[in-house]
Design a protein around this motif. Structure first.
Motif, PDB file in Angstrom:
ATOM      1  N   THR A  74      26.033  -0.369 -54.526  1.00 37.03           N
ATOM      2  CA  THR A  74      27.104  -0.970 -53.746  1.00 37.03           C
ATOM      3  C   THR A  74      28.350  -0.093 -53.702  1.00 37.03           C
ATOM      4  OG1 THR A  74      27.849  -2.177 -55.716  1.00 37.03           O
ATOM      5  CG2 THR A  74      26.299  -3.307 -54.245  1.00 37.03           C
ATOM      6  N   ASN A  75      28.365   1.011 -54.434  1.00 34.44           N
ATOM      7  CA  ASN A  75      29.501   1.922 -54.438  1.00 34.44           C
ATOM      8  C   ASN A  75      29.487   2.811 -53.203  1.00 34.44           C
ATOM      9  OD1 ASN A  75      30.629   1.077 -56.973  1.00 34.44           O
ATOM     10  ND2 ASN A  75      28.958   2.158 -58.007  1.00 34.44           N
ATOM     11  N   PHE A  76      30.593   3.522 -52.985  1.00 31.25           N
ATOM     12  CA  PHE A  76      30.783   4.356 -51.802  1.00 31.25           C
ATOM     13  C   PHE A  76      30.484   5.810 -52.165  1.00 31.25           C
ATOM     14  CE2 PHE A  76      33.226   6.592 -48.534  1.00 31.25           C
ATOM     15  CZ  PHE A  76      32.907   5.855 -47.402  1.00 31.25           C
ATOM     16  N   PHE A  77      29.658   6.492 -51.341  1.00 31.34           N
ATOM     17  CA  PHE A  77      29.217   7.850 -51.655  1.00 31.34           C
ATOM     18  C   PHE A  77      29.371   8.784 -50.453  1.00 31.34           C
ATOM     19  CE2 PHE A  77      26.877   5.199 -54.608  1.00 31.34           C
ATOM     20  CZ  PHE A  77      26.949   5.912 -55.795  1.00 31.34           C
ATOM     21  N   GLU A  78      29.471  10.064 -50.774  1.00 29.24           N
ATOM     22  CA  GLU A  78      29.276  11.130 -49.791  1.00 29.24           C
ATOM     23  C   GLU A  78      27.871  11.668 -49.999  1.00 29.24           C
ATOM     24  OE1 GLU A  78      31.836  14.929 -48.511  1.00 29.24           O
ATOM     25  OE2 GLU A  78      30.799  15.199 -50.439  1.00 29.24           O
ATOM     26  N   VAL A  79      27.058  11.638 -48.939  1.00 25.32           N
ATOM     27  CA  VAL A  79      25.682  12.133 -48.989  1.00 25.32           C
ATOM     28  C   VAL A  79      25.601  13.380 -48.119  1.00 25.32           C
ATOM     29  CG1 VAL A  79      23.259  11.622 -48.522  1.00 25.32           C
ATOM     30  CG2 VAL A  79      24.782   9.807 -49.338  1.00 25.32           C
ATOM     31  N   ILE A  80      25.236  14.517 -48.718  1.00 30.67           N
ATOM     32  CA  ILE A  80      25.148  15.785 -47.992  1.00 30.67           C
ATOM     33  C   ILE A  80      23.674  16.118 -47.776  1.00 30.67           C
ATOM     34  CG2 ILE A  80      25.758  18.227 -47.996  1.00 30.67           C
ATOM     35  CD1 ILE A  80      28.032  17.559 -49.885  1.00 30.67           C
ATOM     36  N   LEU A  81      23.302  16.343 -46.513  1.00 30.29           N
ATOM     37  CA  LEU A  81      21.921  16.652 -46.175  1.00 30.29           C
ATOM     38  C   LEU A  81      21.676  18.152 -46.218  1.00 30.29           C
ATOM     39  CD1 LEU A  81      21.441  14.141 -43.210  1.00 30.29           C
ATOM     40  CD2 LEU A  81      21.146  13.767 -45.673  1.00 30.29           C
ATOM     41  N   ASP A  82      20.417  18.546 -46.078  1.00 24.16           N
ATOM     42  CA  ASP A  82      20.062  19.963 -46.199  1.00 24.16           C
ATOM     43  C   ASP A  82      20.617  20.819 -45.073  1.00 24.16           C
ATOM     44  OD1 ASP A  82      18.474  18.918 -44.224  1.00 24.16           O
ATOM     45  OD2 ASP A  82      16.565  19.396 -45.185  1.00 24.16           O
ATOM     46  N   ASP A  83      21.069  20.207 -43.957  1.00 23.39           N
ATOM     47  CA  ASP A  83      21.690  20.970 -42.871  1.00 23.39           C
ATOM     48  C   ASP A  83      23.209  20.905 -42.921  1.00 23.39           C
ATOM     49  OD1 ASP A  83      22.097  18.357 -42.186  1.00 23.39           O
ATOM     50  OD2 ASP A  83      21.221  18.492 -40.180  1.00 23.39           O
ATOM     51  N   ALA A  84      23.759  20.441 -44.071  1.00 25.46           N
ATOM     52  CA  ALA A  84      25.197  20.324 -44.340  1.00 25.46           C
ATOM     53  C   ALA A  84      25.836  19.129 -43.634  1.00 25.46           C
ATOM     54  CB  ALA A  84      25.952  21.599 -43.967  1.00 25.46           C
ATOM     55  N   HIS A  85      25.049  18.326 -42.923  1.00 23.21           N
ATOM     56  CA  HIS A  85      25.598  17.108 -42.335  1.00 23.21           C
ATOM     57  C   HIS A  85      25.948  16.121 -43.437  1.00 23.21           C
ATOM     58  CE1 HIS A  85      26.347  14.236 -39.142  1.00 23.21           C
ATOM     59  NE2 HIS A  85      25.649  13.332 -39.810  1.00 23.21           N
ATOM     60  N   LYS A  86      27.044  15.372 -43.251  1.00 24.91           N
ATOM     61  CA  LYS A  86      27.526  14.463 -44.284  1.00 24.91           C
ATOM     62  C   LYS A  86      27.512  13.025 -43.788  1.00 24.91           C
ATOM     63  CE  LYS A  86      30.570  18.010 -46.236  1.00 24.91           C
ATOM     64  NZ  LYS A  86      31.974  18.392 -46.518  1.00 24.91           N
ATOM     65  N   LEU A  87      27.111  12.124 -44.676  1.00 26.44           N
ATOM     66  CA  LEU A  87      27.131  10.693 -44.409  1.00 26.44           C
ATOM     67  C   LEU A  87      27.968  10.009 -45.482  1.00 26.44           C
ATOM     68  CD1 LEU A  87      23.318  10.175 -43.693  1.00 26.44           C
ATOM     69  CD2 LEU A  87      25.139  10.341 -41.984  1.00 26.44           C
ATOM     70  N   TYR A  88      28.636   8.912 -45.098  1.00 24.29           N
ATOM     71  CA  TYR A  88      29.486   8.196 -46.047  1.00 24.29           C
ATOM     72  C   TYR A  88      29.151   6.710 -46.021  1.00 24.29           C
ATOM     73  CZ  TYR A  88      32.271  12.477 -46.067  1.00 24.29           C
ATOM     74  OH  TYR A  88      32.680  13.775 -46.183  1.00 24.29           O
ATOM     75  N   GLY A  89      29.039   6.126 -47.214  1.00 25.91           N
ATOM     76  CA  GLY A  89      28.804   4.701 -47.293  1.00 25.91           C
ATOM     77  C   GLY A  89      28.068   4.315 -48.557  1.00 25.91           C
ATOM     78  N   ALA A  90      27.820   3.000 -48.706  1.00 27.16           N
ATOM     79  CA  ALA A  90      27.015   2.498 -49.809  1.00 27.16           C
ATOM     80  C   ALA A  90      25.541   2.800 -49.541  1.00 27.16           C
ATOM     81  CB  ALA A  90      27.239   1.002 -49.967  1.00 27.16           C
ATOM     82  N   LEU A  91      24.703   2.635 -50.572  1.00 26.41           N
ATOM     83  CA  LEU A  91      23.269   2.920 -50.454  1.00 26.41           C
ATOM     84  C   LEU A  91      22.523   1.592 -50.447  1.00 26.41           C
ATOM     85  CD1 LEU A  91      23.080   5.862 -53.035  1.00 26.41           C
ATOM     86  CD2 LEU A  91      23.654   5.946 -50.592  1.00 26.41           C
ATOM     87  N   GLU A  92      22.036   1.217 -49.255  1.00 23.78           N
ATOM     88  CA  GLU A  92      21.353  -0.056 -49.109  1.00 23.78           C
ATOM     89  C   GLU A  92      19.862   0.073 -49.394  1.00 23.78           C
ATOM     90  OE1 GLU A  92      22.270  -1.253 -45.130  1.00 23.78           O
ATOM     91  OE2 GLU A  92      24.232  -2.097 -45.697  1.00 23.78           O
ATOM     92  N   ALA A  93      19.196  -1.081 -49.542  1.00 25.55           N
ATOM     93  CA  ALA A  93      17.747  -1.084 -49.772  1.00 25.55           C
ATOM     94  C   ALA A  93      17.027  -0.560 -48.532  1.00 25.55           C
ATOM     95  CB  ALA A  93      17.281  -2.494 -50.110  1.00 25.55           C
ATOM     96  N   PRO A  94      16.204   0.501 -48.666  1.00 24.47           N
ATOM     97  CA  PRO A  94      15.500   1.065 -47.508  1.00 24.47           C
ATOM     98  C   PRO A  94      14.267   0.242 -47.157  1.00 24.47           C
ATOM     99  CG  PRO A  94      14.914   2.293 -49.468  1.00 24.47           C
ATOM    100  CD  PRO A  94      15.927   1.265 -49.901  1.00 24.47           C
ATOM    101  N   GLY A  95      13.711   0.547 -45.985  1.00 20.29           N
ATOM    102  CA  GLY A  95      12.519  -0.164 -45.560  1.00 20.29           C
ATOM    103  C   GLY A  95      11.245   0.356 -46.180  1.00 20.29           C
ATOM    104  N   ALA A  96      11.286   1.574 -46.742  1.00 19.06           N
ATOM    105  CA  ALA A  96      10.079   2.168 -47.322  1.00 19.06           C
ATOM    106  C   ALA A  96      10.472   3.145 -48.407  1.00 19.06           C
ATOM    107  CB  ALA A  96       9.258   2.872 -46.242  1.00 19.06           C
ATOM    108  N   ASP A  97       9.544   3.433 -49.331  1.00 13.66           N
ATOM    109  CA  ASP A  97       9.776   4.427 -50.371  1.00 13.66           C
ATOM    110  C   ASP A  97       9.980   5.800 -49.731  1.00 13.66           C
ATOM    111  OD1 ASP A  97       9.479   2.455 -52.202  1.00 13.66           O
ATOM    112  OD2 ASP A  97       7.491   3.066 -52.899  1.00 13.66           O
ATOM    113  N   GLY A  98      10.712   6.660 -50.452  1.00 13.28           N
ATOM    114  CA  GLY A  98      10.959   8.012 -49.950  1.00 13.28           C
ATOM    115  C   GLY A  98      12.068   8.085 -48.931  1.00 13.28           C
ATOM    116  N   THR A  99      12.812   6.997 -48.756  1.00 14.70           N
ATOM    117  CA  THR A  99      13.881   6.929 -47.767  1.00 14.70           C
ATOM    118  C   THR A  99      15.178   6.485 -48.420  1.00 14.70           C
ATOM    119  OG1 THR A  99      12.318   6.369 -46.010  1.00 14.70           O
ATOM    120  CG2 THR A  99      14.634   5.896 -45.585  1.00 14.70           C
ATOM    121  N   LEU A 100      16.283   7.100 -47.999  1.00 13.76           N
ATOM    122  CA  LEU A 100      17.612   6.697 -48.444  1.00 13.76           C
ATOM    123  C   LEU A 100      18.330   6.073 -47.251  1.00 13.76           C
ATOM    124  CD1 LEU A 100      19.551   6.932 -50.971  1.00 13.76           C
ATOM    125  CD2 LEU A 100      20.569   8.873 -49.773  1.00 13.76           C
ATOM    126  N   ARG A 101      18.837   4.856 -47.419  1.00 14.90           N
ATOM    127  CA  ARG A 101      19.569   4.180 -46.344  1.00 14.90           C
ATOM    128  C   ARG A 101      21.050   4.171 -46.683  1.00 14.90           C
ATOM    129  NH1 ARG A 101      17.381  -1.279 -43.801  1.00 14.90           N
ATOM    130  NH2 ARG A 101      16.028   0.309 -42.869  1.00 14.90           N
TER     131      ARG A 101
END
Length: 344
Positions: A74-101
């Motif tokens: 429920t905390n707030f994060f900066e998520v950096i992808l392998d192409d340097a793109h950045k996402l910001y937000g909490a980490l919710e329950a994903p629809g499938a294993d191997g996925t970050l929402r």
């Protein structure tokens, strides 16, 4: 004795350490491993393929990222992808294993765990966003009766779009026949964009008796680009302009100059995981107003973690100025120092 630049930063850091922080809420983060094990606690960060996770029943542990199936918080994060793109937000329950929402402001975004290069928590309070380190080293050579002291302090502050930093470094050398001192105080402010670009302004003050430099004041700005941004390394190219004002210890007159700034910054995390890091910086300053004037600043830091929050540091630094020709000052000043450091 007059205060040095390092004293100001040390006072700030001690204040940051001593001021009480607000109490943390109960950990709400959950990591599910690929074998089905479920661990509750608090996500600290992801770096170099290792998830730093503080459990609610044990100490902080390191989890290999390729062993993680799900991660929620429920905390707030900066998520950096392998192409340097950045996402910001909490980490919710994903629809499938191997996925970050990621609960981004524009709506949930699902990404493969394999694409995630780094995760860093963005905290809400001022003190919890403050990070830094203090290094102190000393050596003595009996044959020359020489004593060397080196001190370095850094602190930084992060928000989703901005990053500021302050650094102070001092090196003192005393012997029966000579003395030497070098001091450097610098500050920078960066605007971070969603892609690979950043903009920066910076200022610094320098003193170096080896180069007969009594005081150099620099202020400038420019742009940077992440050439490489992966789990293991980060390479940034920078370019910009700076103005400088210099006062010397020899018979040279005071000067003002407009300089181009061309630099590289490199961080390597892969060697031995989180406990062993390498940072290197290189900056060239060709003068645009003094014909033939050229300066160069370079530094390499290697850190090896000893135990929690303490590390052994090896630093090499070099300053070059071709304008010293014809004076009693040296053109080049190289130093190699070792120290014990503490990070917070």
């Amino acid at each position: 004795m007059a205060p040095t630049p390092g004293h100001a930063v040390l006072v700030v850091m001690l204040a940051a350490w001593l001021v009480p922080r607000p109490a943390h809420a109960q950990p709400m983060d959950v990591v599910v491993l690929d074998n089905g094990d479920r661990i509750t606690g608090e996500v600290k960060k992801l770096l170099s393929g290792r998830l730093e996770f503080k459990t609610d029943k044990a100490d902080t542990i390191q989890i290999k990222w390729d062993a993680v199936a799900r991660l929620t918080s429920t905390n707030f994060f900066e998520v950096i992808l392998d192409d340097a793109h950045k996402l910001y937000g909490a980490l919710e329950a994903p629809g499938a294993d191997g996925t970050l929402r990621v609960a981004a402001p524009t709506g949930p975004v699902d990404v493969s765990l394999e694409r995630v290069a780094a995760i860093e928590r963005i905290r809400q309070s001022f003190w919890s966003r403050l990070k830094g380190s203090i290094d102190l080293g000393m050596s003595y050579t009996s044959a020359e009766e020489r004593t060397d002291w080196n001190f370095k302090a850094t602190t930084s502050y992060r928000t989703p779009r901005w990053r500021s930093s302050l650094s102070a470094e001092s090196l003192y050398r005393r012997s029966d026949t000579s003395s030497f001192d070098r001091e450097d105080l610098s500050a920078s402010l960066q605007r971070l964009y969603s892609g690979r670009w950043l903009a920066a302004v910076f200022a610094s003050g320098q003193r170096n008796s080896e180069l007969a430099l009594d005081l150099r004041l620099i202020a400038g700005g420019g742009a940077g680009f992440h050439i490489v941004r992966t789990v293991e390394q980060d390479l940034i190219a920078l370019a910009g302009l700076a103005v400088s004002r210099e006062r010397f210890l020899d018979d040279r007159s005071d000067t003002s100059s407009l300089e181009a700034v061309i630099g590289l910054s490199y961080d390597l995390y892969a060697l031995g995981g989180r406990s062993f890091t390498v940072t290197a910086d290189l900056a060239a300053f060709p003068s645009l107003t003094e014909s033939g004037r050229f300066r160069l600043e370079a530094g390499v830091d290697i850190r090896k973690e000893l135990f929690k929050d303490f590390y052994l540091s090896l630093r090499g630094a070099d300053s070059f100025d071709n304008r010293a020709e014809g004076s009693e000052a040296a053109k080049n000043d190289f130093s190699l120092t070792t120290s014990i450091g503490w990070s917070f």
